[in-house]
Design a protein around this motif. Structure first.
Motif, PDB file in Angstrom:
ATOM      1  N   UNK A 175      -3.953   0.427  -1.288  1.00 55.43           N
ATOM      2  CA  UNK A 175      -3.861   1.869  -1.093  1.00 55.43           C
ATOM      3  C   UNK A 175      -2.490   2.179  -0.497  1.00 55.43           C
ATOM      4  N   UNK A 176      -1.819   3.192  -1.051  1.00 57.05           N
ATOM      5  CA  UNK A 176      -0.470   3.514  -0.573  1.00 57.05           C
ATOM      6  C   UNK A 176      -0.408   4.937  -0.065  1.00 57.05           C
ATOM      7  N   UNK A 177       0.360   5.150   0.991  1.00 58.71           N
ATOM      8  CA  UNK A 177       0.609   6.507   1.459  1.00 58.71           C
ATOM      9  C   UNK A 177       1.403   7.255   0.395  1.00 58.71           C
ATOM     10  N   UNK A 178       1.115   8.560   0.270  1.00 59.02           N
ATOM     11  CA  UNK A 178       1.838   9.342  -0.732  1.00 59.02           C
ATOM     12  C   UNK A 178       2.980  10.134  -0.111  1.00 59.02           C
ATOM     13  N   UNK A 179       3.368   9.744   1.104  1.00 57.52           N
ATOM     14  CA  UNK A 179       4.522  10.382   1.741  1.00 57.52           C
ATOM     15  C   UNK A 179       5.114   9.383   2.734  1.00 57.52           C
ATOM     16  N   UNK A 180       6.263   9.729   3.266  1.00 59.38           N
ATOM     17  CA  UNK A 180       6.857   8.932   4.323  1.00 59.38           C
ATOM     18  C   UNK A 180       6.839   9.749   5.608  1.00 59.38           C
ATOM     19  N   UNK A 181       7.037   9.074   6.723  1.00 58.92           N
ATOM     20  CA  UNK A 181       7.188   9.762   7.993  1.00 58.92           C
ATOM     21  C   UNK A 181       8.540   9.356   8.567  1.00 58.92           C
ATOM     22  N   UNK A 182       9.295  10.358   9.059  1.00 59.06           N
ATOM     23  CA  UNK A 182      10.606  10.087   9.641  1.00 59.06           C
ATOM     24  C   UNK A 182      10.480  10.007  11.152  1.00 59.06           C
ATOM     25  N   UNK A 183      11.037   8.968  11.726  1.00 60.46           N
ATOM     26  CA  UNK A 183      11.068   8.871  13.187  1.00 60.46           C
ATOM     27  C   UNK A 183      12.379   9.480  13.679  1.00 60.46           C
ATOM     28  N   UNK A 228      -1.573   5.191   7.147  1.00 63.88           N
ATOM     29  CA  UNK A 228      -2.651   4.317   6.659  1.00 63.88           C
ATOM     30  C   UNK A 228      -4.005   5.009   6.756  1.00 63.88           C
ATOM     31  N   UNK A 229      -4.155   5.923   7.724  1.00 64.82           N
ATOM     32  CA  UNK A 229      -5.403   6.684   7.847  1.00 64.82           C
ATOM     33  C   UNK A 229      -5.534   7.675   6.693  1.00 64.82           C
ATOM     34  N   UNK A 230      -4.405   8.330   6.343  1.00 65.40           N
ATOM     35  CA  UNK A 230      -4.424   9.237   5.193  1.00 65.40           C
ATOM     36  C   UNK A 230      -4.738   8.481   3.905  1.00 65.40           C
ATOM     37  N   UNK A 231      -4.188   7.288   3.779  1.00 61.21           N
ATOM     38  CA  UNK A 231      -4.322   6.539   2.527  1.00 61.21           C
ATOM     39  C   UNK A 231      -5.644   5.783   2.446  1.00 61.21           C
ATOM     40  N   UNK A 232      -6.150   5.319   3.598  1.00 63.54           N
ATOM     41  CA  UNK A 232      -7.291   4.400   3.541  1.00 63.54           C
ATOM     42  C   UNK A 232      -8.361   4.687   4.588  1.00 63.54           C
ATOM     43  N   UNK A 233      -8.017   4.549   5.879  1.00 64.60           N
ATOM     44  CA  UNK A 233      -9.067   4.586   6.913  1.00 64.60           C
ATOM     45  C   UNK A 233      -9.849   5.895   6.911  1.00 64.60           C
ATOM     46  N   UNK A 234      -9.194   6.994   6.541  1.00 64.75           N
ATOM     47  CA  UNK A 234      -9.878   8.273   6.486  1.00 64.75           C
ATOM     48  C   UNK A 234     -10.629   8.496   5.182  1.00 64.75           C
ATOM     49  N   UNK A 235     -10.476   7.600   4.214  1.00 60.44           N
ATOM     50  CA  UNK A 235     -11.135   7.746   2.911  1.00 60.44           C
ATOM     51  C   UNK A 235     -12.356   6.851   2.787  1.00 60.44           C
ATOM     52  N   UNK A 248       7.069   4.276   4.989  1.00 57.92           N
ATOM     53  CA  UNK A 248       5.834   4.466   4.244  1.00 57.92           C
ATOM     54  C   UNK A 248       4.855   3.394   4.701  1.00 57.92           C
ATOM     55  N   UNK A 249       3.641   3.462   4.210  1.00 55.83           N
ATOM     56  CA  UNK A 249       2.653   2.451   4.594  1.00 55.83           C
ATOM     57  C   UNK A 249       1.749   2.144   3.416  1.00 55.83           C
ATOM     58  N   UNK A 250       1.332   0.904   3.324  1.00 60.15           N
ATOM     59  CA  UNK A 250       0.299   0.553   2.361  1.00 60.15           C
ATOM     60  C   UNK A 250      -0.719  -0.363   3.015  1.00 60.15           C
ATOM     61  N   UNK A 251      -1.900  -0.367   2.418  1.00 57.58           N
ATOM     62  CA  UNK A 251      -3.058  -1.079   2.970  1.00 57.58           C
ATOM     63  C   UNK A 251      -3.641  -1.947   1.860  1.00 57.58           C
ATOM     64  N   UNK A 256       1.045  -2.541   6.005  1.00 54.12           N
ATOM     65  CA  UNK A 256       2.476  -2.823   6.021  1.00 54.12           C
ATOM     66  C   UNK A 256       3.256  -1.512   6.065  1.00 54.12           C
ATOM     67  N   UNK A 257       4.171  -1.406   7.010  1.00 53.33           N
ATOM     68  CA  UNK A 257       5.100  -0.285   7.069  1.00 53.33           C
ATOM     69  C   UNK A 257       6.402  -0.697   6.410  1.00 53.33           C
ATOM     70  N   UNK A 258       6.900   0.158   5.520  1.00 50.25           N
ATOM     71  CA  UNK A 258       8.069  -0.226   4.720  1.00 50.25           C
ATOM     72  C   UNK A 258       9.181   0.813   4.781  1.00 50.25           C
TER      73      UNK A 258
END
Lengths: 162, 162
Positions: B26-34, B81-88, B113-116, B138-140
């Motif tokens: 499962x992959x996030x469909x967005x990135x987050x900027x720090x 990862x919650x948006x992509x997986x844990x929340x689904x 980004x993140x994938x699970x 994994x955060x990429x």
């Protein structure tokens, strides 16, 4: 504060690899309370599950009501561990974290303390200016029972690299 | 989004233990900027080391300038990862986290980004309503190289406990 306090006489000086022994223990001198507002704020930002943000939990949830994200209790106790230990040593960063475990849920109003115990140390083979120091961090309820814990694989500067 | 999308036709329905197979990704469909502000804010609250709050780093610091707390990149990627997986999925909470590792520092403006990936599953011996599902998160960086990663030992509800 620590059970055995190896603080140098100059309190501005950070503890080096040589100042630490396996078994040394450092304790936070305060607790941190996880308020309902802080739990919901952290959950919305970093762990938006229904049981971390105050929404009605699904019937299958093992939690009865709002509980703090495990990442929140981890971060809150890391703050205390930084005051007690990581900020007092010549810390060069963490190689990683192992065995992060939550032993019971954290609910609004729960207060946590933290302590840090040195469990392993060795000089880096690749860089003699560094020592590897592994520590166990434990977050505890006021009565002393553990609520969460993890091991930090840390790197600390050596004073006398030879 | 996921490489193999096992979403039920009713999108309100959460994925159960039975819907998941080892290797599902499962992959996030967005990135987050720090951002610099968010790095300093997180550091001040949870990890007040000089190199996480923008103070001058000590000479011995392995970091050249401000870097995000490892707990910050962990939490930011957990959100994805919650948006992509844990929340689904019908997530019943984490038993723990193993092998949290940071492969390179995260600096202001870096996007993640993140994938699970599901790496192990088995039915609980003590509670047949639960399945144990372990996943690697994994955060990429945008180019795809991994920046951090960890394994979540999760519990997910079974649809058919019999």
């Amino acid at each position: 504060m620590s059970d055995r306090d190896p603080t140098p006489s100059n309190s501005d000086e950070q503890l080096a690899y040589e100042d630490l022994s396996v078994g040394d223990r450092f304790e936070s001198d305060r607790t941190v309370e996880l308020t309902r507002d802080s739990i919901v704020e952290f959950g919305r930002e970093y762990d938006p599950q229904p049981f971390h943000v105050g929404d009605d939990a699904p019937a299958a949830s093992p939690f009865d009501g709002l509980v703090a994200s495990g990442l929140h209790s981890f971060a809150a106790c890391n703050r205390l561990a930084t005051e007690a230990f990581f900020g007092r040593v010549a810390f060069l960063g963490g190689r990683g974290v192992d065995d992060l475990r939550w032993y019971r849920p954290v609910r609004p109003g729960d207060a946590l303390s933290a302590d840090v115990e040195v469990v392993e140390k060795r000089v880096s083979a690749s860089d003699p200016r560094r020592g590897y120091v592994d520590v166990d961090v434990t977050g505890r309820a006021p009565a002393g029972d553990r609520v969460l814990g993890w091991r930090v694989l840390g790197m600390i500067q050596r004073r006398d690299p030879e």
